[in-house]
Design an enzyme around this catalytic site. Sequence first.
Site, PDB file in Angstrom:
ATOM      1  CD  GLU A 188      -3.201  -1.077   1.921  1.00  0.00           C
ATOM      2  OE1 GLU A 188      -3.091  -0.499   3.007  1.00  0.00           O
ATOM      3  OE2 GLU A 188      -4.260  -1.614   1.548  1.00  0.00           O
ATOM      4  CD  GLU A 375      -3.944  -6.235   2.097  1.00  0.00           C
ATOM      5  OE1 GLU A 375      -4.825  -5.553   2.647  1.00  0.00           O
ATOM      6  OE2 GLU A 375      -2.734  -6.028   2.244  1.00  0.00           O
TER       7      GLU A 375
HETATM    8  P1  P53 Z   1      -7.702  -3.327   8.766  1.00  0.00           P
HETATM    9  C1  P53 Z   1      -6.963   1.294   5.344  1.00  0.00           C
HETATM   10  C2  P53 Z   1      -7.818   1.190   4.254  1.00  0.00           C
HETATM   11  C3  P53 Z   1      -7.686   0.103   3.400  1.00  0.00           C
HETATM   12  C4  P53 Z   1      -6.706  -0.851   3.613  1.00  0.00           C
HETATM   13  O1  P53 Z   1      -7.293  -3.214   7.233  1.00  0.00           O
HETATM   14  C5  P53 Z   1      -5.851  -0.726   4.688  1.00  0.00           C
HETATM   15  C6  P53 Z   1      -5.975   0.340   5.558  1.00  0.00           C
HETATM   16  C7  P53 Z   1      -5.071   0.474   6.738  1.00  0.00           C
HETATM   17  O2  P53 Z   1      -5.699  -0.009   7.860  1.00  0.00           O
HETATM   18  O3  P53 Z   1      -4.831  -1.584   4.935  1.00  0.00           O
HETATM   19  C8  P53 Z   1      -4.719  -2.857   4.376  1.00  0.00           C
HETATM   20  O4  P53 Z   1      -6.737  -4.281   9.376  1.00  0.00           O
HETATM   21  C9  P53 Z   1      -3.377  -3.378   4.824  1.00  0.00           C
HETATM   22  C10 P53 Z   1      -3.459  -4.481   5.822  1.00  0.00           C
HETATM   23  C11 P53 Z   1      -4.700  -4.317   6.666  1.00  0.00           C
HETATM   24  C12 P53 Z   1      -5.907  -4.469   5.745  1.00  0.00           C
HETATM   25  O5  P53 Z   1      -5.864  -3.529   4.706  1.00  0.00           O
HETATM   26  O6  P53 Z   1      -7.568  -1.953   9.309  1.00  0.00           O
HETATM   27  O7  P53 Z   1      -2.514  -3.745   3.771  1.00  0.00           O
HETATM   28  O8  P53 Z   1      -2.272  -4.486   6.576  1.00  0.00           O
HETATM   29  O9  P53 Z   1      -4.781  -5.186   7.727  1.00  0.00           O
HETATM   30  C13 P53 Z   1      -7.237  -4.351   6.455  1.00  0.00           C
HETATM   31  O10 P53 Z   1      -9.083  -3.838   8.770  1.00  0.00           O
END
Ligand code: P53
Length: 477
Positions: A188, A375
Site C-alpha cells: 500500500e 487483499e
Molecule cells: P484493517 C486502510 C484502508 C484500506 C486498507 O485493514 C488498509 C488500511 C489500513 O488499515 O490496509 C490494508 O486491518 C493493509 C493491511 C490491513 C488491511 O488492509 O484496518 O494492507 O495491513 O490489515 C485491512 O481492517
Amino acid sequence: MGGATAANQYEGGYLSGGKGLSLADVITSGDQKTPRKVTFKTPDGKIGSRERNEPLPEGAKAYVIPDQYYPSHVATDFYHHWEEDIALFAEMGFNSFRFSINWARVCPKGTKELNEEGLIFYDKVIDELLKYNIEPVVTLNHFDMPTYLADEYDGWSSREVIDFYTFFCKILFKRYKGKVKYWMTFNEINILRSWSQLGIHSNDPQTLFQAKHHVFVASAKAVQIGKKINPDFQIGMMVCYILNYPRDCKPANILESLQFNREMEFYMDVQVKGYYPSYKLKAFDREGIVIKKEPEDDELLKIGTVDYIGFSYYMSSVSDVDAKESDIVIGNQMKVTKNPYLEISDWGWAIDPTGLRVALSKIYDRYQAPLFIVENGLGAYDKVKEDGAIYDDYRIQYFKKHIKEMHDAIILDGVDLIGYTPWGCIDLVSAGTGEMDKRYGFIHVDLDNDGNGDMSRSRKKSFDWYKQVIESNGTKL
Ligand code: P53
C-alpha cells in the site's frame, strides 16, 4: 487462489530469534473509538505517546513502555504455529500464500548486519509452503521498519535507507532465487505516511514526498537487482485501491473524483509507467515541494518498472463537494461520504462488489499490466457458539459477490488477473484499529483485544466454503 497476511499483524515473536525492534512494535492496540498510539522517548528522557499519524518530537526514539499492551508482539503467533497454519492452508487447497518478510528479523537494525536465525525462520516457512505446492508471494515491506533506521536516519527521509533496503532485498532474492517467484516491494505504497510507517518525524509535505521519492527509487532498484538475479522473477507494486465515484453528474464532483483517483494512480503511474505524471509535478510546483533527485533517479524509475500491479480492494468511496456532516460516515479514520446504494461493514467500509469489476477494468485499461488482487475481505465481529462453531455466512456472501465480479472481469472484459489472495485468511491483528475483534479469517484464532486466549486455531463455516471455491477454480460459489 489463496490468502494473505503480514508479519507485523500475524507473526509475533517480536524479539525472538535475534529480531530487532520494528516501528510496528511500538504501536498500541485500539478499537473503533480508541485510536492507536505510538510510544517513544524524547532526547531529555521523557516517555510519551501520540496518535499514530501525528508528527513526533525531534529526536524522539521508539520506546516500548513496560506493561503496555502492543498487539504486534505476539500477534496471532505464526512464529510458533507456522506448521499447523500452513497445513490448514493446504487443507483449504491454497495454491498461493502472501506473507511479508519482516525487515528487522533479517536485519535487526535495518543496516547491513544480518541475522541468520531470522532467515532460517523464513527458510522453514517457504519450504513448508513448497511442500504443499503453495506458491509463496512475498511482500518485502509491509508497514514495518526497523526502529534503528527511524531513530538514527529519520527513516525514509534519508537517501541512505535506499541502500539498506536494497541490501535486504538482495539477500532474499539470492537466497530464495529458485523458490520464490512473486515479490512485492512495498505494501500500500499510496497510504504510507508519518513516523509509524516511514520513520519520518515530520509530516510536512516536503519531507513526506522526499521520503516517498526514496521509496520509489528503492523499489525501482530492487526490481533491477531482482531481475539480474533471476529474470523470471515477477516483482510487483502494491496499492490500496479505494475506487471513487462522483456523487452525481455535478461537474465539480466529477473533478473531485478524478483527483481522488489520481492519488492512487500517481503511484501506479510512477511504478508502472516509470515517471512522475504531469499532474503531480504541477501540484509539487504549486505547493512549493522540491524533490531532491540524483542524476540517475529518472533513469532508474524507468528501468525499474514493475511486472504486475498488486492491489487491495475492500470498498469504494464517493466524492461530493457539498457533503453535509450528516452524509459522512467514518470508515477507519477516513471520512467518507455515504453511498446510499451500498451497505457498510461494522467498521463503516462500503461493500461494493460491482466496484471490484470497475476497478479491475479501470486499472487494466490504463496500464495493460497483469493484475493481482492481493487483499480483499470482510472485517467482522465473529460469534463463537458454545460448541466452538462459527457461522460466518456474512463473510461467505461478501466473497461470493466479489468472486463473481472477478469472474466477469476476466470472462467479459478480458482483464489479465493473475491471482487472488483474500486478506487475513487466518485471523490477525487489524492494522487500522489494532484490535482482534475485527476478523477476516477462514480460520479463527483464540485471542482477544487484550491479548487473552490460547491461540488455538479452528475452522469457520467459510473454511469449507472457500475450499470448494478453490477446488472449482471459482466456478462453484
Ligand atoms: P484493517 C486502510 C484502508 C484500506 C486498507 O485493514 C488498509 C488500511 C489500513 O488499515 O490496509 C490494508 O486491518 C493493509 C493491511 C490491513 C488491511 O488492509 O484496518 O494492507 O495491513 O490489515 C485491512 O481492517
